[in-house]
Design a protein around this motif. Sequence first.
Motif, short mmCIF file in Angstrom:
data_model
loop_
_atom_site.label_atom_id
_atom_site.label_comp_id
_atom_site.label_asym_id
_atom_site.label_seq_id
_atom_site.Cartn_x
_atom_site.Cartn_y
_atom_site.Cartn_z
N ALA A 118 -14.33 -2.79 6.15
CA ALA A 118 -14.59 -1.40 6.51
C ALA A 118 -13.35 -0.57 6.23
O ALA A 118 -12.22 -1.03 6.47
CB ALA A 118 -14.97 -1.29 7.98
N LEU A 119 -13.55 0.63 5.72
CA LEU A 119 -12.45 1.53 5.42
C LEU A 119 -12.73 2.91 6.02
O LEU A 119 -13.89 3.33 6.08
CB LEU A 119 -12.28 1.68 3.90
N PRO A 120 -11.70 3.60 6.47
CA PRO A 120 -11.90 4.97 6.96
C PRO A 120 -12.49 5.86 5.88
O PRO A 120 -12.33 5.61 4.68
CB PRO A 120 -10.48 5.41 7.33
N ALA A 121 -13.14 6.92 6.31
CA ALA A 121 -13.81 7.82 5.37
C ALA A 121 -12.83 8.55 4.46
O ALA A 121 -13.12 8.81 3.29
CB ALA A 121 -14.67 8.82 6.14
N ARG A 122 -11.65 8.87 4.98
CA ARG A 122 -10.71 9.66 4.20
C ARG A 122 -9.90 8.80 3.24
O ARG A 122 -9.20 7.88 3.66
CB ARG A 122 -9.75 10.42 5.13
N ARG A 123 -10.01 9.10 1.97
CA ARG A 123 -9.28 8.40 0.91
C ARG A 123 -8.20 9.33 0.37
O ARG A 123 -8.49 10.44 -0.05
CB ARG A 123 -10.24 7.98 -0.20
N VAL A 124 -6.96 8.86 0.40
CA VAL A 124 -5.83 9.72 0.04
C VAL A 124 -5.15 9.19 -1.22
O VAL A 124 -4.70 8.04 -1.26
CB VAL A 124 -4.81 9.77 1.20
N ILE B 273 -11.23 -11.44 12.52
CA ILE B 273 -11.10 -10.06 12.06
C ILE B 273 -9.63 -9.69 11.89
O ILE B 273 -8.80 -10.05 12.71
CB ILE B 273 -11.75 -9.08 13.07
N GLY B 274 -9.33 -8.96 10.83
CA GLY B 274 -8.04 -8.32 10.68
C GLY B 274 -8.30 -6.82 10.62
O GLY B 274 -9.07 -6.37 9.76
N ALA B 275 -7.71 -6.05 11.52
CA ALA B 275 -7.99 -4.62 11.57
C ALA B 275 -6.72 -3.86 11.92
O ALA B 275 -5.97 -4.28 12.81
CB ALA B 275 -9.09 -4.31 12.58
N GLU B 276 -6.48 -2.74 11.24
CA GLU B 276 -5.26 -1.98 11.47
C GLU B 276 -5.47 -0.48 11.28
O GLU B 276 -6.28 -0.05 10.46
CB GLU B 276 -4.16 -2.40 10.47
N ALA C 163 -10.14 -2.64 7.73
CA ALA C 163 -10.47 -3.88 8.44
C ALA C 163 -11.24 -4.81 7.52
O ALA C 163 -11.95 -4.38 6.61
CB ALA C 163 -11.30 -3.57 9.69
N GLY C 164 -11.08 -6.09 7.79
CA GLY C 164 -11.84 -7.12 7.09
C GLY C 164 -12.21 -8.21 8.08
O GLY C 164 -11.53 -8.39 9.09
N ALA C 165 -13.30 -8.92 7.81
CA ALA C 165 -13.77 -9.94 8.75
C ALA C 165 -14.47 -11.07 8.01
O ALA C 165 -15.00 -10.87 6.90
CB ALA C 165 -14.72 -9.33 9.77
N VAL C 166 -14.46 -12.23 8.64
CA VAL C 166 -15.25 -13.36 8.15
C VAL C 166 -15.99 -13.99 9.32
O VAL C 166 -15.53 -13.92 10.46
CB VAL C 166 -14.39 -14.44 7.44
N VAL C 167 -17.14 -14.56 9.02
CA VAL C 167 -17.84 -15.42 9.97
C VAL C 167 -17.49 -16.86 9.62
O VAL C 167 -17.65 -17.27 8.46
CB VAL C 167 -19.36 -15.21 9.91
#
Length: 319
Positions: free
Chosen positions: A12-18, A138-141, A162-166
Amino acid sequence: MIRAVITGTGSALPARRVSNAELAETVDTTDEWIVERTGIRFRHIAGPDETTATLGRDAAKAALAAAGRSAQDIDLIVLATATPDQTFPSSATKVQAMLGINDCVAFDVAAVCSGFLYALHVADGMIRSGAARRALVIGAETFSRILDWEDRGTCVLFGDGAGAVVLEAEETESRGILSSKLHADGRHNELLYVDGGVSTTGTVGKLRMKGREVFRHAVVNLSTVLTEALTLAGLEAKDVDWVVPHQANARILEATAKKLGLAPEKVVVTVDQHANTSAASVPLALDTAVRDGRIKRGDLLVLEAMGGGFTWGAAVVRY
């Protein structure tokens, strides 16, 4: 043999891309300067309603969907972050509540950019021991919250995501996490750190880094730990299909691959699109390469990262 198998990935990524050009409007830098030194072209910056936990939740949902599992199937959540929503409780418990899980083991791991490797190692051990059957790792920052936007040497390097695995327990000898190796050396605290903390300044603080020295340590440590993890698995660099590294700097990725004699095309690179997302960078890169078809079932992967502390680690995975 019980192994922890990756059955789904998500990000998942925030909506704002800079872009670099947009950043150059407020920071004393240029697109050319950033690209030449780091390879970064874009990063995502979290908005007011986007947090480490909400990004972690969205990545977890994507991973669950990919694995064909519901949240109720999960009995363990390990979330790696250096930028939690609150001092306590853990962001893992916030993700748990958002997913509608009433009871499962849930906690955070703090190892900065190596956090996902540490979290993966912990979850793997719990699954192998029988303490868990299905885990979300999960890794999220939201590193944008701790950047000094007047320090062009650091603020251009980082982004949010963020990224995640099951992970699921499976009786198999042919796939799953085959080995992992972790390290830490606290003597290098002053090379990469945040100048605040609950029990020292009572403030969040800002990120500080001596980039040249971090680069030197990174190339040596990452190539060494990658070899160590492969040796533990009884494998060699020539057996690797894909290296999924921490996305800190394109030059570090190139130098590490060269030191190991790995072809550059075997290295998954997303730093140009996401910048350094700390603990999120490895699972984010993994999900990107799985979804675009580069990584396929049966491929041999090496995941590796190094972060503040210093901490560093690697895992060998048969996907």
